[in-house]
Write a protein that holds these residues in place. Structure first.
Motif, PDB file in Angstrom:
ATOM      1  N   HIS A  51     -16.216  -6.259  -2.761  1.00 52.62           N
ATOM      2  CA  HIS A  51     -15.192  -5.628  -1.930  1.00 52.62           C
ATOM      3  C   HIS A  51     -14.673  -6.580  -0.849  1.00 52.62           C
ATOM      4  O   HIS A  51     -14.085  -6.131   0.138  1.00 52.62           O
ATOM      5  CB  HIS A  51     -15.756  -4.356  -1.285  1.00 52.62           C
TER       6      HIS A  51
ATOM      7  N   THR B 178      -3.409  -0.289  -4.311  1.00 53.85           N
ATOM      8  CA  THR B 178      -4.769  -0.004  -3.852  1.00 53.85           C
ATOM      9  C   THR B 178      -4.918  -0.384  -2.384  1.00 53.85           C
ATOM     10  O   THR B 178      -4.640  -1.522  -2.004  1.00 53.85           O
ATOM     11  CB  THR B 178      -5.793  -0.791  -4.686  1.00 53.85           C
TER      12      THR B 178
ATOM     13  N   GLY C 170      -8.743   4.877  -4.198  1.00 58.23           N
ATOM     14  CA  GLY C 170      -7.518   4.849  -4.978  1.00 58.23           C
ATOM     15  C   GLY C 170      -6.283   4.812  -4.099  1.00 58.23           C
ATOM     16  O   GLY C 170      -6.360   4.940  -2.870  1.00 58.23           O
ATOM     17  N   PRO C 171      -5.098   4.627  -4.722  1.00 60.54           N
ATOM     18  CA  PRO C 171      -3.839   4.596  -3.979  1.00 60.54           C
ATOM     19  C   PRO C 171      -3.636   5.879  -3.191  1.00 60.54           C
ATOM     20  O   PRO C 171      -4.092   6.961  -3.582  1.00 60.54           O
ATOM     21  CB  PRO C 171      -2.782   4.436  -5.075  1.00 60.54           C
TER      22      PRO C 171
ATOM     23  N   VAL D 275       0.842  -1.202   0.000  1.00 59.34           N
ATOM     24  CA  VAL D 275       0.000   0.000   0.000  1.00 59.34           C
ATOM     25  C   VAL D 275       0.875   1.249   0.000  1.00 59.34           C
ATOM     26  O   VAL D 275       0.594   2.222  -0.713  1.00 59.34           O
ATOM     27  CB  VAL D 275      -0.959  -0.013   1.206  1.00 59.34           C
TER      28      VAL D 275
ATOM     29  N   TRP E  52     -11.098  -4.649  -7.560  1.00 59.77           N
ATOM     30  CA  TRP E  52     -11.576  -3.672  -6.587  1.00 59.77           C
ATOM     31  C   TRP E  52     -11.688  -2.282  -7.210  1.00 59.77           C
ATOM     32  O   TRP E  52     -12.602  -1.527  -6.900  1.00 59.77           O
ATOM     33  CB  TRP E  52     -10.633  -3.644  -5.389  1.00 59.77           C
ATOM     34  N   THR E  53     -10.736  -1.938  -8.082  1.00 65.02           N
ATOM     35  CA  THR E  53     -10.785  -0.634  -8.727  1.00 65.02           C
ATOM     36  C   THR E  53     -12.055  -0.492  -9.561  1.00 65.02           C
ATOM     37  O   THR E  53     -12.728   0.541  -9.539  1.00 65.02           O
ATOM     38  CB  THR E  53      -9.545  -0.425  -9.606  1.00 65.02           C
TER      39      THR E  53
ATOM     40  N   ALA F  94      -6.589  -5.991  -6.830  1.00 64.01           N
ATOM     41  CA  ALA F  94      -6.794  -4.546  -6.971  1.00 64.01           C
ATOM     42  C   ALA F  94      -7.505  -4.203  -8.275  1.00 64.01           C
ATOM     43  O   ALA F  94      -8.294  -3.258  -8.317  1.00 64.01           O
ATOM     44  CB  ALA F  94      -5.454  -3.815  -6.891  1.00 64.01           C
TER      45      ALA F  94
END
Length: 311
Positions: free
Chosen positions: A164, A113, A298-299, A108, A291-292, A288
């Motif tokens: 999620h 993400t 976002g990051p 992370v 999930w995106t 990720a």
């Protein structure tokens, strides 16, 4: 009793206890009956990491769950990965010895993400090897503990949808994660199975040699459900465990034959955590992507995690 509490608090401070344990799983039933997740305060010794406990539905003992959270607001959109250990093992081993939370923190911190990591305990009271399942005799109900106790305790009032929420694991945890994902595609939207197997290996007789229970817990007999789950699998080139050797490749062929998409990779390594650590960045990247698309945060730019770099 008040004097005893003061004494206990003083002793804890003197010993320098690194983890905070919060008994949030003492209540059964709906998530509304449980204590809020925000009572879990991270330990200064392990940024973002807490230890909570849940109560087993059968033996009523407390079992630990390690939870790592990124430094972002916790909402229903923040993904959660439930990572299952192998056998013999436990959550503390994955955190202290294998550095799992540190690797997530480093991922992370480097712009990955953000997601939450939960490492539950898959051990039981009556079986040395639980396979992350429910015993047919009812003596150990590890699957029920995860679904009915761990998930509500970890997510609290921010319950995630399947998009999620992911599940993954290594070895027996690789089997358990795939089995549970295909048994409950409405709960887990993605799975990462590292050096897993996809038939039943039941040395402790969780399934009691009963054909119906065995079939119900064979991922290779539940291919239709795989259409509802995003799948990542990996195999070690030097795999020497007879239960696992060739299994990821065999399962990938079954998925291909059924037209079910899945990401499969094989890389150098053996049946150990050095290999797992080499796989995790790719596995996290795979999760990720989904999930995106589902609208995960976002990051974020953060300082390096507790380790500064992946272990």
């Amino acid at each position: 009793m008040a004097g005893l509490s003061v004494w206990a608090a003083t002793l804890a401070a003197a010993l320098g206890i690194a983890y905070l344990t919060v008994n949030v799983g003492l209540y059964h039933g709906s998530a509304a009956t449980r204590r809020p997740r925000d009572v879990d305060t991270p330990s200064p010794a392990r940024p973002g990491l807490t230890r909570i406990t849940v109560t087993d539905p059968v033996d009523h003992k407390a079992y630990g769950v390690y939870v790592w959270r990124p430094d972002v607001p916790e909402t229903r959109m923040l993904p959660v990965l439930y990572f299952l250990h192998g056998v013999p093992s436990d959550p503390k081993t994955l955190i202290d010895d294998e550095g799992l939370a540190k690797q997530v923190a480093a991922y992370v911190a480097k712009g990955g993400t953000p997601f939450e990591l939960a490492v539950p305990d898959g051990n039981g009271s009556h079986h040395d090897d639980t396979e992350w399942a429910n015993a047919v005799d009812g003596s150990d109900r590890i699957e029920d503990r995860l679904l009915d106790e761990v998930i509500p305790a970890v997510e609290g009032r921010h319950r995630r949808d399947a998009a999620h929420r992911a599940i993954g694991g290594f070895s027996m945890g690789g089997y358990g994660s795939m089995n549970l994902a295909l048994r409950h595609p409405d709960v887990f939207g993605a799975v990462m199975s590292i050096s897993g197997y996809f038939h039943v290996d039941d040395p402790s007789h969780m399934f009691g040699d009963q054909a119906a229970a065995i079939t119900a817990n064979r991922p290779d007999q539940n291919i239709p459900a795989a259409r509802r789950v995003r799948i990542f699998m990996s195999a070690a080139e030097d795999e020497d465990n007879d239960v696992i050797k060739g299994e990821p490749e065999r399962f990938k062929k079954l998925l291909d034959a059924a037209g079910v998409p899945a990401v499969f990779e094989e890389r150098p390594g053996g049946h150990d955590w050095d290999y797992v650590r080499s796989v995790l960045p790719d596995a996290f990247g795979f999760l990720a992507q989904g999930w995106t698309k589902a609208g995960a945060p976002g990051p974020v730019n953060t300082a390096p995690g507790p380790s500064g770099s992946p272990q």
